[in-house]
Design a protein around this motif. Sequence first.
Motif, PDB file in Angstrom:
ATOM      1  N   SER A  29      10.876  43.400  33.036  1.00  0.00           N
ATOM      2  CA  SER A  29      11.351  43.078  31.684  1.00  0.00           C
ATOM      3  C   SER A  29      12.855  42.856  31.676  1.00  0.00           C
ATOM      4  N   ILE A  30      13.574  43.691  32.402  1.00  0.00           N
ATOM      5  CA  ILE A  30      15.032  43.546  32.466  1.00  0.00           C
ATOM      6  C   ILE A  30      15.398  42.241  33.157  1.00  0.00           C
ATOM      7  N   ASP A  32      13.622  39.489  33.162  1.00  0.00           N
ATOM      8  CA  ASP A  32      13.355  38.420  32.191  1.00  0.00           C
ATOM      9  C   ASP A  32      14.471  38.323  31.151  1.00  0.00           C
ATOM     10  N   LEU A  33      14.904  39.475  30.656  1.00  0.00           N
ATOM     11  CA  LEU A  33      16.004  39.478  29.685  1.00  0.00           C
ATOM     12  C   LEU A  33      17.278  38.892  30.299  1.00  0.00           C
ATOM     13  N   HIS A  34      17.534  39.228  31.549  1.00  0.00           N
ATOM     14  CA  HIS A  34      18.724  38.711  32.227  1.00  0.00           C
ATOM     15  C   HIS A  34      18.666  37.187  32.337  1.00  0.00           C
ATOM     16  N   GLU A  35      17.502  36.651  32.673  1.00  0.00           N
ATOM     17  CA  GLU A  35      17.338  35.200  32.758  1.00  0.00           C
ATOM     18  C   GLU A  35      17.554  34.548  31.395  1.00  0.00           C
ATOM     19  N   LYS A  36      17.024  35.172  30.345  1.00  0.00           N
ATOM     20  CA  LYS A  36      17.190  34.618  29.005  1.00  0.00           C
ATOM     21  C   LYS A  36      18.649  34.643  28.573  1.00  0.00           C
ATOM     22  N   ILE A  37      19.350  35.707  28.923  1.00  0.00           N
ATOM     23  CA  ILE A  37      20.776  35.804  28.575  1.00  0.00           C
ATOM     24  C   ILE A  37      21.566  34.725  29.307  1.00  0.00           C
TER      25      ILE A  37
END
Length: 106
Positions: A29-30, A32-37
């Motif tokens: 999850s982290i 994925d969040l990093h990629e989105k950021i």
Amino acid sequence: MANTLEQFERNVQASFGYVKKDLLMVNDSIADLHEKIQHLSLNNVALLEEVRRLREQVQGKKSSKKKAKPKKAKKQKSVKKKKTAKKKKAGKKTPKKVVKETITYS
């Protein structure tokens, strides 16, 4: 409850297995969040570049209008002279009047 030491060990191992699985899910999850950021950051940079380009176009149009109307130099000089004259007047101090009185006691 655990009846024996072996049963207790199996329960602890199973619990750690679940914890490990949960940690891997959190890690994914982290990531994925990093990629989105990062994606949002790249979009932000692209938008800022577009805003900068548009601002330059708008300022280019405004500056061409300003160049068509030249300012008069004579008025600017007279304004500067008035400002310096005010500064000179403000800088001078008027001398205070000193009044001497003599008092006599009887």
